[in-house]
Design an enzyme around this catalytic site. Structure first.
Site, PDB file in Angstrom:
ATOM      1  N   GLU A   1       0.827  -1.143  -0.050  1.00  0.00           N
ATOM      2  CA  GLU A   1       0.030  -0.098  -0.016  1.00  0.00           C
ATOM      3  C   GLU A   1       0.935   1.158   0.038  1.00  0.00           C
ATOM      4  O   GLU A   1       1.921   1.244   0.744  1.00  0.00           O
ATOM      5  CB  GLU A   1      -0.843  -0.070   1.360  1.00  0.00           C
TER       6      GLU A   1
ATOM      7  N   TYR B   1       6.918  -0.172  -8.894  1.00  0.00           N
ATOM      8  CA  TYR B   1       5.929  -1.237  -8.666  1.00  0.00           C
ATOM      9  C   TYR B   1       5.241  -1.855  -9.985  1.00  0.00           C
ATOM     10  O   TYR B   1       5.138  -3.023 -10.081  1.00  0.00           O
ATOM     11  CB  TYR B   1       4.930  -0.743  -7.523  1.00  0.00           C
TER      12      TYR B   1
END
Length: 147
Positions: A103, A114
């Site tokens: 997160e 990512y």
């Protein structure tokens, strides 16, 4: 090196890697407490005798959650973050995890990394983070399948 030495290395990276305006860096006690739980693990990326970066992750039921990923600004764009993500994926694979989770705050520049590594958005927490100007920002949850 003893684990306390590793925590020293992690804290030194943390002091340089996170913008203090966002309050995202953990203090030493938080890192130590996480590691005492027994389901947390860390990995270091070394640049000679210096620590270039680290990750801290938590094992869950069929999942490994990336809690922190930090690279010293002097070592950014040198492949250390990718190396750490590869190490994390290998760690998760050894534990038969089905996916990686993370997160991050909306607007975090690491989002590109990512996504390149195969993480995809699976959810959003509206107004979860407070920004330096007092406004609120979303938390974005990502997952990367491992099977």
């Amino acid at each position: 090196m003893q684990p306390d030495d590793h925590i020293d290395l992690m804290m030194a990276v943390m002091a340089t890697a996170f913008d203090p305006a966002f309050g995202e860096a953990w203090n030493r006690r938080q890192v130590e407490d996480a590691l005492l739980l027994g389901n947390c693990h860390y990995g270091l990326a070394m640049a000679g005798v210096n620590c270039a970066g680290f990750y801290l992750a938590r094992n869950g039921f069929g999942e490994v959650e990336l809690l922190l990923l930090a690279v010293n600004p002097l070592h950014r764009r040198s492949g250390y973050a990718r190396q750490l993500l590869q190490d994390l994926a290998a760690f998760a694979h050894e534990r038969n995890a089905e996916r990686l989770l993370l997160e991050m705050r909306d607007g975090n520049p690491a989002e590109h990394l990512y996504r390149q590594f195969g993480f995809e958005v699976i959810g959003t927490r509206k107004n979860y983070y407070q920004r330096p100007d007092g406004s609120r920002g979303d938390a974005i949850t990502f997952a990367k399948p491992l099977v």
